[in-house]
Design a protein around this motif. Structure first.
Motif, PDB file in Angstrom:
ATOM      1  N   ARG A   1       0.891  -1.362  -0.138  1.00 11.06           N
ATOM      2  CA  ARG A   1       0.061   0.085   0.016  1.00 11.06           C
ATOM      3  C   ARG A   1       0.930   1.313  -0.108  1.00 11.06           C
ATOM      4  O   ARG A   1       0.478   2.324  -0.678  1.00 11.06           O
ATOM      5  N   GLY A   2       2.062   1.325   0.706  1.00  8.18           N
ATOM      6  CA  GLY A   2       2.973   2.262   0.714  1.00  8.18           C
ATOM      7  C   GLY A   2       3.524   2.747  -0.780  1.00  8.18           C
ATOM      8  O   GLY A   2       4.047   3.846  -0.881  1.00  8.18           O
ATOM      9  N   ASP A   3       3.377   1.800  -1.762  1.00  5.45           N
ATOM     10  CA  ASP A   3       3.863   2.105  -2.927  1.00  5.45           C
ATOM     11  C   ASP A   3       2.641   2.353  -4.141  1.00  5.45           C
ATOM     12  O   ASP A   3       2.972   2.316  -5.191  1.00  5.45           O
ATOM     13  N   ARG A   4       1.536   2.796  -3.396  1.00 10.11           N
ATOM     14  CA  ARG A   4       0.348   3.008  -4.193  1.00 10.11           C
ATOM     15  C   ARG A   4       0.403   4.180  -5.200  1.00 10.11           C
ATOM     16  O   ARG A   4       0.219   3.865  -6.307  1.00 10.11           O
ATOM     17  N   VAL A   5       1.274   5.188  -4.911  1.00 10.99           N
ATOM     18  CA  VAL A   5       1.688   6.126  -6.064  1.00 10.99           C
ATOM     19  C   VAL A   5       2.574   5.715  -6.982  1.00 10.99           C
ATOM     20  O   VAL A   5       2.316   5.927  -8.383  1.00 10.99           O
ATOM     21  N   LEU A   6       3.611   4.761  -6.623  1.00 12.57           N
ATOM     22  CA  LEU A   6       4.633   4.106  -7.403  1.00 12.57           C
ATOM     23  C   LEU A   6       3.666   3.214  -8.411  1.00 12.57           C
ATOM     24  O   LEU A   6       3.911   3.299  -9.733  1.00 12.57           O
ATOM     25  N   ALA A   7       2.947   2.384  -7.918  1.00 16.93           N
ATOM     26  CA  ALA A   7       2.239   1.785  -8.705  1.00 16.93           C
ATOM     27  C   ALA A   7       1.343   2.555  -9.893  1.00 16.93           C
ATOM     28  O   ALA A   7       1.184   1.949 -10.883  1.00 16.93           O
ATOM     29  N   ARG A   8       0.680   3.610  -9.400  1.00 17.90           N
ATOM     30  CA  ARG A   8       0.023   4.419 -10.424  1.00 17.90           C
ATOM     31  C   ARG A   8       0.798   4.885 -11.308  1.00 17.90           C
ATOM     32  O   ARG A   8       0.762   5.010 -12.742  1.00 17.90           O
ATOM     33  N   PHE A   9       2.270   5.224 -11.036  1.00 19.19           N
ATOM     34  CA  PHE A   9       3.164   5.565 -12.122  1.00 19.19           C
ATOM     35  C   PHE A   9       3.522   4.538 -12.947  1.00 19.19           C
ATOM     36  O   PHE A   9       3.540   4.769 -14.326  1.00 19.19           O
ATOM     37  N   PHE A  10       3.525   3.252 -12.652  1.00 15.79           N
ATOM     38  CA  PHE A  10       3.758   2.315 -13.606  1.00 15.79           C
ATOM     39  C   PHE A  10       2.626   1.997 -14.445  1.00 15.79           C
ATOM     40  O   PHE A  10       2.877   1.720 -15.808  1.00 15.79           O
ATOM     41  N   GLU A  11       1.498   2.360 -14.154  1.00  9.90           N
ATOM     42  CA  GLU A  11       0.191   2.510 -14.960  1.00  9.90           C
ATOM     43  C   GLU A  11       0.481   3.416 -15.952  1.00  9.90           C
ATOM     44  O   GLU A  11       0.257   3.419 -17.061  1.00  9.90           O
ATOM     45  N   TYR A  12       0.991   4.624 -15.526  1.00  9.71           N
ATOM     46  CA  TYR A  12       0.993   5.914 -16.338  1.00  9.71           C
ATOM     47  C   TYR A  12       2.257   5.550 -17.461  1.00  9.71           C
ATOM     48  O   TYR A  12       2.018   5.708 -18.673  1.00  9.71           O
ATOM     49  N   LEU A  13       3.425   4.636 -17.140  1.00 10.08           N
ATOM     50  CA  LEU A  13       4.244   4.347 -17.820  1.00 10.08           C
ATOM     51  C   LEU A  13       3.721   3.256 -19.090  1.00 10.08           C
ATOM     52  O   LEU A  13       4.076   3.299 -20.466  1.00 10.08           O
ATOM     53  N   ARG A  14       2.733   2.446 -18.449  1.00  8.99           N
ATOM     54  CA  ARG A  14       2.355   1.263 -19.507  1.00  8.99           C
ATOM     55  C   ARG A  14       1.207   1.976 -20.542  1.00  8.99           C
ATOM     56  O   ARG A  14       1.414   1.407 -21.506  1.00  8.99           O
ATOM     57  N   THR A  15       0.776   2.779 -20.125  1.00 13.90           N
ATOM     58  CA  THR A  15      -0.317   3.324 -21.062  1.00 13.90           C
ATOM     59  C   THR A  15       0.255   4.547 -21.892  1.00 13.90           C
ATOM     60  O   THR A  15      -0.725   5.225 -22.676  1.00 13.90           O
ATOM     61  N   PHE A  16       1.584   4.968 -21.660  1.00 12.14           N
ATOM     62  CA  PHE A  16       2.030   6.248 -22.308  1.00 12.14           C
ATOM     63  C   PHE A  16       2.086   5.968 -23.942  1.00 12.14           C
ATOM     64  O   PHE A  16       2.673   4.733 -24.262  1.00 12.14           O
ATOM     65  N   PRO A  17       1.400   6.866 -24.502  1.00 11.38           N
ATOM     66  CA  PRO A  17       1.451   6.679 -26.213  1.00 11.38           C
ATOM     67  C   PRO A  17       2.926   6.406 -26.770  1.00 11.38           C
ATOM     68  O   PRO A  17       3.933   7.138 -26.315  1.00 11.38           O
ATOM     69  N   ARG A  18       3.151   5.244 -27.337  1.00 18.84           N
ATOM     70  CA  ARG A  18       4.495   5.151 -28.190  1.00 18.84           C
ATOM     71  C   ARG A  18       4.305   5.289 -29.724  1.00 18.84           C
ATOM     72  O   ARG A  18       3.244   4.819 -30.406  1.00 18.84           O
ATOM     73  N   SER A  19       5.299   5.907 -30.224  1.00 25.64           N
ATOM     74  CA  SER A  19       5.210   6.266 -31.537  1.00 25.64           C
ATOM     75  C   SER A  19       6.540   6.036 -31.991  1.00 25.64           C
ATOM     76  O   SER A  19       7.584   6.561 -31.473  1.00 25.64           O
ATOM     77  N   HIS A  20       6.867   5.296 -33.173  1.00 26.43           N
ATOM     78  CA  HIS A  20       8.318   5.573 -33.886  1.00 26.43           C
ATOM     79  C   HIS A  20       7.945   5.634 -35.281  1.00 26.43           C
ATOM     80  O   HIS A  20       8.530   4.667 -35.827  1.00 26.43           O
ATOM     81  N   PRO A  21       7.674   6.772 -35.614  1.00 28.43           N
ATOM     82  CA  PRO A  21       7.564   7.012 -37.120  1.00 28.43           C
ATOM     83  C   PRO A  21       9.050   7.046 -37.891  1.00 28.43           C
ATOM     84  O   PRO A  21       9.021   7.042 -39.053  1.00 28.43           O
ATOM     85  N   SER A  22      10.005   7.101 -37.078  1.00 31.84           N
ATOM     86  CA  SER A  22      11.354   7.199 -37.665  1.00 31.84           C
ATOM     87  C   SER A  22      12.008   5.949 -37.989  1.00 31.84           C
ATOM     88  O   SER A  22      12.882   5.703 -38.638  1.00 31.84           O
ATOM     89  N   ALA A  23      11.076   4.812 -37.627  1.00 35.79           N
ATOM     90  CA  ALA A  23      11.653   3.286 -37.665  1.00 35.79           C
ATOM     91  C   ALA A  23      12.231   3.070 -39.078  1.00 35.79           C
ATOM     92  O   ALA A  23      13.179   2.434 -39.005  1.00 35.79           O
ATOM     93  N   ASP A  24      11.526   3.492 -40.254  1.00 37.13           N
ATOM     94  CA  ASP A  24      12.253   3.184 -41.394  1.00 37.13           C
ATOM     95  C   ASP A  24      13.514   3.759 -41.778  1.00 37.13           C
ATOM     96  O   ASP A  24      14.036   3.483 -42.617  1.00 37.13           O
ATOM     97  N   PHE A  25      13.862   4.874 -41.118  1.00 38.90           N
ATOM     98  CA  PHE A  25      15.112   5.686 -41.429  1.00 38.90           C
ATOM     99  C   PHE A  25      16.290   5.285 -40.452  1.00 38.90           C
ATOM    100  O   PHE A  25      17.317   5.912 -40.347  1.00 38.90           O
ATOM    101  N   LEU A  26      16.057   4.298 -39.503  1.00 39.02           N
ATOM    102  CA  LEU A  26      16.920   4.156 -38.348  1.00 39.02           C
ATOM    103  C   LEU A  26      17.438   2.625 -38.557  1.00 39.02           C
ATOM    104  O   LEU A  26      16.641   1.850 -39.031  1.00 39.02           O
ATOM    105  N   ASN A  27      18.774   2.509 -38.128  1.00 39.50           N
ATOM    106  CA  ASN A  27      19.256   1.284 -37.927  1.00 39.50           C
ATOM    107  C   ASN A  27      19.483   0.671 -36.519  1.00 39.50           C
ATOM    108  O   ASN A  27      19.769   1.653 -35.987  1.00 39.50           O
TER     109      ASN A  27
END
Length: 270
Positions: A244-270
């Motif tokens: 329970r003492g980690d409840r804010v940290l647990a909420r941050f992990f949820e924030y991380l998991r749902t954070f938008p991911r985009s990689h439009p530069s993928a075709d230009f990188l190795n």
């Protein structure tokens, strides 16, 4: 800012040069890329330019002596600001001397990890940070009012923006200061930390006195950060038994998991 590797055979463009016309010239075979669009503009062999030979162009902004690039077409949030206008501030920017042996989000997880603030750093927290936390789409704020072991009283408003920007407004013993750390990834699993610290000159204060205050706060922040360094040096971050003492940290992990991911530069990188 452009993707770093020539689209011919992958040579590092940073060891090339910028031509008089503003093109980026690869050192290996002389391919040139337009300095505005990133499109390949010239092949010394005289062959036709391959239609897909274009570098990816990252959106870039310069603030506080730091250059920020966004890995996407349009940034989802602005670079956070300090409570005072930039023109009225005395700023100092620099780089932490050593790389951290973790990814940036692990360092950012330090802020919502409220138990480590009292256990490792021994802060005597006077407010209820668990109740004061606020969450936004791409940021979170963690107000803390605390007495530090060395004596200074901190009344601060730390924020995490994205997954690699730490930003803070607040006071130490009643005087305002700003402190931010901006984290880059030189190689996977490592973080280079850049920082900006700032203060607003007091009335009738000399530049030397303002500089002394900046040095004082910088030393205070660095001493706090130095307590985390040996932990990160051997850390294998596996949060498997949160309480329970980690409840804010647990909420941050949820924030991380749902954070938008985009990689439009993928075709230009190795």
């Amino acid at each position: 800012m452009f993707s770093a590797y020539c689209l011919h055979v992958g040579a590092d463009l940073s060891i090339g040069k910028v031509t008089d016309s503003g093109n980026i010239r690869c050192a290996f075979h002389g391919w040139e890329y337009d300095g505005e669009s990133g499109q390949c503009a010239y092949l010394p062999s005289g062959d036709p330019v391959p239609p897909r030979a274009s570098l990816y162009r990252f959106p870039v902004v310069e603030r506080y002596g730091i250059v920020f690039a966004f890995n996407g077409l349009t940034p989802r949030f602005s670079i956070p600001e300090f409570d005072h206008t930039e023109d009225s501030l005395v700023l100092k920017s620099g780089t932490f001397p050593d790389r951290f042996q973790v990814d940036p989000w692990v360092i950012c997880a330090n802020t919502p990890d409220l138990l480590h603030v009292t256990e490792l750093h021994q802060f005597d927290v006077r407010n209820d940070p668990y109740e004061d936390v606020t969450w936004q789409d791409y940021s979170a704020t963690f107000p803390i009012h605390a007495l530090t072991p060395a004596g200074p009283v901190l009344d601060i408003r730390p924020e995490i923006h994205g997954t690699n920007l730490f930003h803070q407004n607040g006071t130490v013993d009643g005087r305002w200061f700003g402190w931010s750390t901006w984290m880059g990834i030189p190689t996977p699993g490592q973080t280079t930390v850049f920082y900006t610290i700032c203060a607003q000159p007091e009335p009738d204060e000399t530049p030397e006195q303002t500089g002394e205050f900046l040095d004082y706060v910088l030393n205070l922040e660095m001493s706090i950060a130095s307590e985390d360094v040996p932990v990160f040096a051997g850390m294998h971050y596996t949060p498997g038994n949160l309480t329970r003492g980690d409840r804010v940290l647990a909420r941050f992990f949820e924030y991380l998991r749902t954070f938008p991911r985009s990689h439009p530069s993928a075709d230009f990188l190795n």
